[in-house]
Design a protein around this motif. Sequence first.
Motif, PDB file in Angstrom:
ATOM      1  N   VAL A 211      -5.048  23.458 -10.249  1.00  0.00           N
ATOM      2  CA  VAL A 211      -4.265  22.952 -11.383  1.00  0.00           C
ATOM      3  C   VAL A 211      -2.862  23.554 -11.329  1.00  0.00           C
ATOM      4  N   LYS A 212      -1.855  22.716 -11.255  1.00  0.00           N
ATOM      5  CA  LYS A 212      -0.474  23.185 -11.183  1.00  0.00           C
ATOM      6  C   LYS A 212       0.002  23.636 -12.561  1.00  0.00           C
ATOM      7  N   MET A 213       0.637  24.778 -12.591  1.00  0.00           N
ATOM      8  CA  MET A 213       1.125  25.333 -13.851  1.00  0.00           C
ATOM      9  C   MET A 213       2.548  24.873 -14.129  1.00  0.00           C
ATOM     10  N   PRO A 214       2.883  24.567 -15.387  1.00  0.00           N
ATOM     11  CA  PRO A 214       4.264  24.224 -15.725  1.00  0.00           C
ATOM     12  C   PRO A 214       5.168  25.443 -15.583  1.00  0.00           C
TER      13      PRO A 214
ATOM     14  N   HIS B  22       5.253  28.190 -18.457  1.00  0.00           N
ATOM     15  CA  HIS B  22       4.000  28.786 -18.938  1.00  0.00           C
ATOM     16  C   HIS B  22       4.255  30.211 -19.448  1.00  0.00           C
ATOM     17  N   SER B  23       3.323  30.704 -20.252  1.00  0.00           N
ATOM     18  CA  SER B  23       3.499  32.023 -20.867  1.00  0.00           C
ATOM     19  C   SER B  23       2.495  33.054 -20.360  1.00  0.00           C
ATOM     20  N   LEU B  24       1.821  32.763 -19.252  1.00  0.00           N
ATOM     21  CA  LEU B  24       0.842  33.698 -18.719  1.00  0.00           C
ATOM     22  C   LEU B  24       1.524  34.929 -18.109  1.00  0.00           C
TER      23      LEU B  24
ATOM     24  N   CYS C 251      -1.450  30.684  -9.340  1.00  0.00           N
ATOM     25  CA  CYS C 251      -2.076  29.726 -10.250  1.00  0.00           C
ATOM     26  C   CYS C 251      -2.659  30.489 -11.439  1.00  0.00           C
ATOM     27  N   CYS C 252      -3.278  29.767 -12.342  1.00  0.00           N
ATOM     28  CA  CYS C 252      -3.969  30.398 -13.457  1.00  0.00           C
ATOM     29  C   CYS C 252      -5.306  30.934 -12.943  1.00  0.00           C
ATOM     30  N   ILE C 253      -5.511  32.246 -13.066  1.00  0.00           N
ATOM     31  CA  ILE C 253      -6.766  32.847 -12.641  1.00  0.00           C
ATOM     32  C   ILE C 253      -7.493  33.414 -13.857  1.00  0.00           C
TER      33      ILE C 253
ATOM     34  N   TYR D 279      -1.416  34.731 -14.361  1.00  0.00           N
ATOM     35  CA  TYR D 279      -0.798  33.888 -13.343  1.00  0.00           C
ATOM     36  C   TYR D 279      -0.761  34.724 -12.082  1.00  0.00           C
ATOM     37  N   GLY D 280      -1.626  34.389 -11.118  1.00  0.00           N
ATOM     38  CA  GLY D 280      -1.727  35.280  -9.977  1.00  0.00           C
ATOM     39  C   GLY D 280      -2.302  34.643  -8.737  1.00  0.00           C
TER      40      GLY D 280
END
Length: 246
Positions: free
Chosen positions: A39-42, A45-47, A104-106, A137-138
């Motif tokens: 899943v591609k992150m915008p 993002h705030s991660l 990506c979001c992990i 985000y890693g």
Amino acid sequence: SCKYLPYGVMVMEFLPGHSLDYKTELLSAAGRLADIHSVKMPEAHSLVRPEEPLKAILEECEAMVKTYMESDLGDEQKKRRIRSLLDQGWKAVKSLKSDIPYHCCINTELNSTNFLVNDRDDNEKEAYLVDWEKPLYGDPAQDLGHFLAPTTTFWKTDVILTEEEMADFTRKYIQAVNGRFDVSGIEERLNIFIPITCLRGITWCAMAWVEYQEPGRLIRNEETFKKMEDYLNRDFLDMIEERYYK
């Protein structure tokens, strides 16, 4: 709109199913993680994104193990063993020369009870990842390392994956990614994330083992306490060192 509820709302859905069975459903988790990591992150993002994730984990280990190291309850031999493992962990991290080509979001908390496998009667069972309390985000290798690490699989079960099972899972994961993102170097990084994840589990158990024995502690789960002692057992520490630091 956040007009009436300024912090928005969270909708929860009931999903029937059971926790992941490492022996029969291990590879189904590979496909699910490949989908999630794809899943591609915008850009906005705030991660949280740790600049040096392995160093951040080791720093967390050092902070946690301090409780055990400074306690009279701690076994002196085990203190030396844990200190040696941490020193070897720092050495391994400093020697890693690998760029991370994809973020990506992990999830970061990939134990079997955070997977929910539906109870369909056919062969189309799907595994859902249902706990998202601490996403980052890693590097996807960080998630894989946490999922496969002995300290993760052994926590709620009596399973410690073999090297062959880990390799099969990794191959299945790369196959499931199917070119959706760059997986170059992921196996090399995984070989570092697994032992560092083990150190996180061991140092947390060392800290919690001391805290569990504080006078007046109101909540004490005997099963959890037994697992802590298992993780600090000489045989378990020997296994970690022989697998990853010899």
